[in-house]
Structures are given as structure tokens and as C-alpha cells.
Design an enzyme around this catalytic site. Structure first.
Site, PDB file in Angstrom:
ATOM      1  N   ARG A 142       2.688 -21.187   9.904  1.00  0.00           N
ATOM      2  CA  ARG A 142       3.304 -20.256   8.961  1.00  0.00           C
ATOM      3  C   ARG A 142       4.224 -19.272   9.669  1.00  0.00           C
ATOM      4  NH1 ARG A 142      -0.246 -20.365   3.991  1.00  0.00           N
ATOM      5  NH2 ARG A 142       0.737 -18.510   3.179  1.00  0.00           N
ATOM      6  N   TYR A 145       7.970 -18.481   8.997  1.00  0.00           N
ATOM      7  CA  TYR A 145       8.220 -17.614   7.833  1.00  0.00           C
ATOM      8  C   TYR A 145       7.753 -16.184   8.115  1.00  0.00           C
ATOM      9  CZ  TYR A 145       8.160 -16.214   2.877  1.00  0.00           C
ATOM     10  OH  TYR A 145       8.360 -15.581   1.665  1.00  0.00           O
ATOM     11  N   ASP A 146       6.442 -16.042   8.483  1.00  0.00           N
ATOM     12  CA  ASP A 146       5.874 -14.691   8.685  1.00  0.00           C
ATOM     13  C   ASP A 146       6.617 -13.932   9.779  1.00  0.00           C
ATOM     14  OD1 ASP A 146       3.951 -16.105   7.307  1.00  0.00           O
ATOM     15  OD2 ASP A 146       2.316 -15.683   8.691  1.00  0.00           O
ATOM     16  N   GLU A 147       6.745 -14.584  10.938  1.00  0.00           N
ATOM     17  CA  GLU A 147       7.370 -13.891  12.069  1.00  0.00           C
ATOM     18  C   GLU A 147       8.879 -13.761  11.840  1.00  0.00           C
ATOM     19  OE1 GLU A 147       5.616 -12.255  13.947  1.00  0.00           O
ATOM     20  OE2 GLU A 147       4.002 -13.345  14.940  1.00  0.00           O
ATOM     21  N   GLY A 148       9.474 -14.751  11.156  1.00  0.00           N
ATOM     22  CA  GLY A 148      10.898 -14.644  10.811  1.00  0.00           C
ATOM     23  C   GLY A 148      11.142 -13.425   9.942  1.00  0.00           C
ATOM     24  N   ARG A 186       3.892 -24.236  -4.789  1.00  0.00           N
ATOM     25  CA  ARG A 186       3.114 -22.994  -4.838  1.00  0.00           C
ATOM     26  C   ARG A 186       2.005 -23.118  -5.883  1.00  0.00           C
ATOM     27  NH1 ARG A 186       7.787 -18.432  -4.327  1.00  0.00           N
ATOM     28  NH2 ARG A 186       9.096 -20.104  -5.111  1.00  0.00           N
ATOM     29  N   VAL A 187       1.013 -22.240  -5.752  1.00  0.00           N
ATOM     30  CA  VAL A 187      -0.216 -22.470  -6.506  1.00  0.00           C
ATOM     31  C   VAL A 187      -0.010 -22.403  -8.016  1.00  0.00           C
ATOM     32  CG1 VAL A 187      -1.087 -20.072  -6.342  1.00  0.00           C
ATOM     33  CG2 VAL A 187      -2.685 -21.972  -6.542  1.00  0.00           C
ATOM     34  N   PHE A 191      -0.709 -25.666 -10.309  1.00  0.00           N
ATOM     35  CA  PHE A 191      -1.824 -25.685 -11.275  1.00  0.00           C
ATOM     36  C   PHE A 191      -1.305 -25.920 -12.692  1.00  0.00           C
ATOM     37  CE2 PHE A 191      -5.203 -23.024  -8.744  1.00  0.00           C
ATOM     38  CZ  PHE A 191      -5.207 -24.003  -7.767  1.00  0.00           C
ATOM     39  N   ASP A 271      -4.226 -20.287   6.339  1.00  0.00           N
ATOM     40  CA  ASP A 271      -4.117 -19.829   4.945  1.00  0.00           C
ATOM     41  C   ASP A 271      -4.818 -18.462   4.820  1.00  0.00           C
ATOM     42  OD1 ASP A 271      -3.487 -21.519   2.193  1.00  0.00           O
ATOM     43  OD2 ASP A 271      -4.937 -19.920   1.861  1.00  0.00           O
TER      44      ASP A 271
END
Ligand code: NAD
Ligand code: UDP
Length: 308
Positions: A142, A145-148, A186-187, A191, A271
Site C-alpha cells: 500500500r 499510495y500511503d507514502e506517495g 472498493r468495498v 458489496f 489492510d
């Protein structure tokens, strides 16, 4: 009339933002159509205030007319898409914001960065306040994305300190609603599409991990408020009502009248276990809080997915 440049304007959030602004701003929508779709802005193409430019923000962008506001939303937001080409994701975040900050500096524009709750990683503080510095795995799947996004925040503040660029960082928590792509992964979109088709609902892990879901109209409303305000941020924006993923699945089944069954699949690496924004700052400084209850927003999103 001011001109707002919206990168990622053909995506889920960006297209709602273009729509909200186009009657009061000239809107320049910039997108490379990686996860965004032209259909999302089709209705705006004939609007005299609207212009669409196909461009990848990894490359510099030159705009000949004055630009007063830059909303930087260009970046795939779903783990499936941002992990598809992790190196491009980092480039979109880091080179992309350098290009947009350069553009904002040249035009004397205020720039808003769509940052994310993912900057908190798998948080050890709950709920998350803006002062929490996060728990991110810098070498995990991840991290692109997170660190970007974390690096993009750093660049925003460095351009602010070094060049007095007028900045605003908003940290967006999970947002859902019409125009999410059914293929997004995405969730909420997974769903609902599964429930509407009567397919199994795929819970990753035991479904006890939590998220807090904000309806798109509330989120776009506060993004514009943040641009209009005089704050640098970072400011959390999202709906603090927290659900387990299993509760979300059960709600979607109930509200859609579906016969779908829950099935359990492997939890993806890194996650996050829990996520809930502390929105005290957004309440006090921006005078904002979400007004669409989650059940109402999920109903509207089910209606959207039933008819696409
Ligand atoms: P999205 O994937 O629907 O939209 C992203 C848009 O950016 C798409 O139109 C895509 O084609 C475009 N794009 C991607 N890379 C680009 C590039 N290099 N150059 C030009 N355009 C590019 O996602 P979204 O949910 O609308 O998210 C918008 C922004 O908000 C993203 O920056 C995302 O990180 C942030 N955000 C979203 C959420 C959420 O729950 N939706 C949560 C936190 C942060
Ligand atoms: N998730 C799930 N089933 C799905 C898609 C996602 O159980 O079909 C879980 C996922 O593992 C995560 C949560 O739902 O715990 C939110 O996932 P999403 O990709 O929407 O957002 P993020 O993890 O980036 O918050």
C-alpha cells in the site's frame, strides 16, 4: 469569474466537484482517464464554463489562461487500481504534485491536495486526529499510495514555506456514492454490485475491521468549504460513524433486499484494522459536518447501481 483547475476531474469525486463548481467557476478538468471515465463529465461538455483536457499530471502542464484555484485529485484511489502499477502511482503523487505546485506558484493560485486517511496507515490511535503521525509500512504493497500521499503533503508544506504558495491539505476518509465504478474494487461498490446481482458478498478477513463512510455530496461540500477558507490543514474530512465491514455487508443485504450470502476471503496485506476520523477541526474551523446518514446514502447508491 474565477477559474478552478480540477485534476482527476473525470473520476468519482472529481466529476461531482466539477458539477458543483461549474455554475460559479470556469472549470478546467484535467484527467488521463486511467480510472476516470468521459461519461462522468459528458453532461458538462456543452457547458460554456467547462473545458476538458486529457493529460497525465506526471508530465508538466501549461495553461495559458489565469488559474485561481487548483484541486489536485488525480490519483487512483482503490487499492486494486493503485497497486496495478505502483510506480506510476508514486509518480502521480510525487511528480504530479510537484507539477501542480509549480502551476499554482506560476499562477498565484490556491491549491488543495486530496490527501487521505491512509496517511495514518494502520493507526495505533483511535479515532485519528490530524496530529497523529501514523503507522505506515514504507515497503508494503500500500506504500505507493500511503507514502506517495505523505510525500505530497510534505511537498505542499515545503512549497508553502519556500515559495508562499497558498495551500490546503484535506485528509479524505472512505467516501462512497453514485459514479463509483462497478469495477473499482472498493468495498461499497463491490458489496452493492454483488448484492444487486445476487452474488456472494466477499468479506476480506473476518470482516471485523472498521471503516467510516461518508456520502459523496457531504464530502464535496466540505472540499469546496476548505478551498474557500483560509487554512493550510491538514484537516480530516469524513463521516465519523464507524462500521465493521461485516455490519456494512449486512446493511447492504438488508437495504437491497438481496439473498446474497457472506463468503470469507484472505485479508489483503497491510489492510488497516480500524479507521475513524476525529472531525473536530472540520466542525470548528469549517463549520461543517456530514448530514447524510449512512443508511440513506447506501440506499441512494444501491439505486444508482441498480440502473447502470
Ligand atoms: P477515482 O479513481 O475515481 O478518480 C481519480 C481520477 O484521477 C480518475 O479520473 C483518474 O483517471 C485520474 N488520474 C489518475 N492518475 C492520473 C494522472 N497521473 N494524471 C491525470 N489524471 C489521473 O478516485 P476518487 O475516489 O474520485 O479519488 C479522488 C482523489 O481523492 C484521489 O486523489 C484519492 O486518493 C482521494 N481520496 C479518495 C477517497 C475515497 O474514498 N474516494 C479517500 C481518500 C482520498
Ligand atoms: N473489503 C472487503 N471486501 C471487498 C472489498 C473490500 O471485505 O470486496 C474490505 C477491505 O479489506 C478493507 C475494507 O473493506 O478492510 C475497505 O476496503 P476499500 O478497498 O474500500 O478501502 P480501504 O481499504 O482503502 O479503506
Amino acid at each position: 469569474m474565477k477559474t478552478a483547475l480540477i485534476t482527476g476531474g473525470a473520476g468519482f469525486l472529481g466529476s461531482h466537484l466539477c458539477e458543483l463548481l461549474v455554475d460559479k467557476r470556469r472549470v478546467i478538468c484535467v484527467d488521463n482517464f486511467f480510472t476516470g471515465r468521459k461519461e462522468n463529465v459528458d453532461l458538462l461538455l456543452k457547458h460554456p464554463n467547462f473545458k476538458l483536457i486529457e493529460h497525465d499530471i506526471i508530465d508538466p502542464l501549461w495553461i495559458d489562461e489565469p488559474v485561481h484555484e487548483v484541486y489536485n485529485l488525480a490519483c487512483p484511489a482503490s487499492p486494486v487500481h493503485y497497486q496495478f502499477n505502483a510506480i506510476r502511482t508514486i509518480k502521480a503523487n510525487v511528480l504530479g504534485i510537484i507539477n501542480m505546485l509549480g502551476l499554482a506558484k506560476k499562477h498565484g493560485a490556491r491549491i488543495l491536495q486530496a490527501s487521505t486517511s491512509e496517511t495514518y496507515g494502520d493507526p495505533l490511535e483511535h479515532p485519528q486526529t490530524e496530529s497523529y503521525r501514523g503507522n505506515v509500512n514504507p515497503i508494503g504493497i500500500r506504500a505507493c499510495y500511503d507514502e506517495g500521499k505523505r510525500c505530497a503533503e510534505t511537498l505542499m508544506f515545503d512549497y508553502h514555506r519556500a515559495h508562499q504558495v497558498d495551500i490546503c491539505v484535506v485528509r479524505i476518509f472512505n467516501t462512497y456514492g453514485p459514479r463509483m465504478s462497478a469495477q473499482d474494487g472498493r468495498v461499497v461498490s463491490n458489496f452493492i454490485t454483488q448484492a444487486v446481482k445476487g452474488e456472494d458478498i466477499t468479506l476480506y478477513g473476518d470482516g471485523e475491521q472498521t471503516r467510516s463512510f461518508c456520502y459523496v455530496s457531504d464530502l464535496i461540500d466540505v472540499i469546496v468549504k476548505a478551498m474557500d477558507a483560509k487554512l493550510t490543514g491538514p484537516v480530516n474530512i469524513g463521516n465519523p460513524v464507524e462500521y465493521t465491514i461485516r455490519q456494512l455487508a449486512e446493511m447492504v443485504i438488508r437495504l437491497s433486499g438481496s439473498n446474497s450470502k457472506l463468503v470469507f476471503q484472505d485479508l489483503p496485506e497491510d489492510d488497516p484494522t480500524r479507521r475513524k476520523p476525529d472531525i473536530t477541526q472540520a466542525r470548528e474551523v469549517l463549520g461543517w459536518e456530514p448530514v447524510v446518514p449512512v443508511e440513506e446514502g447506501i440506499r441512494k447508491t444501491i439505486d444508482y447501481f441498480k440502473f447502470i
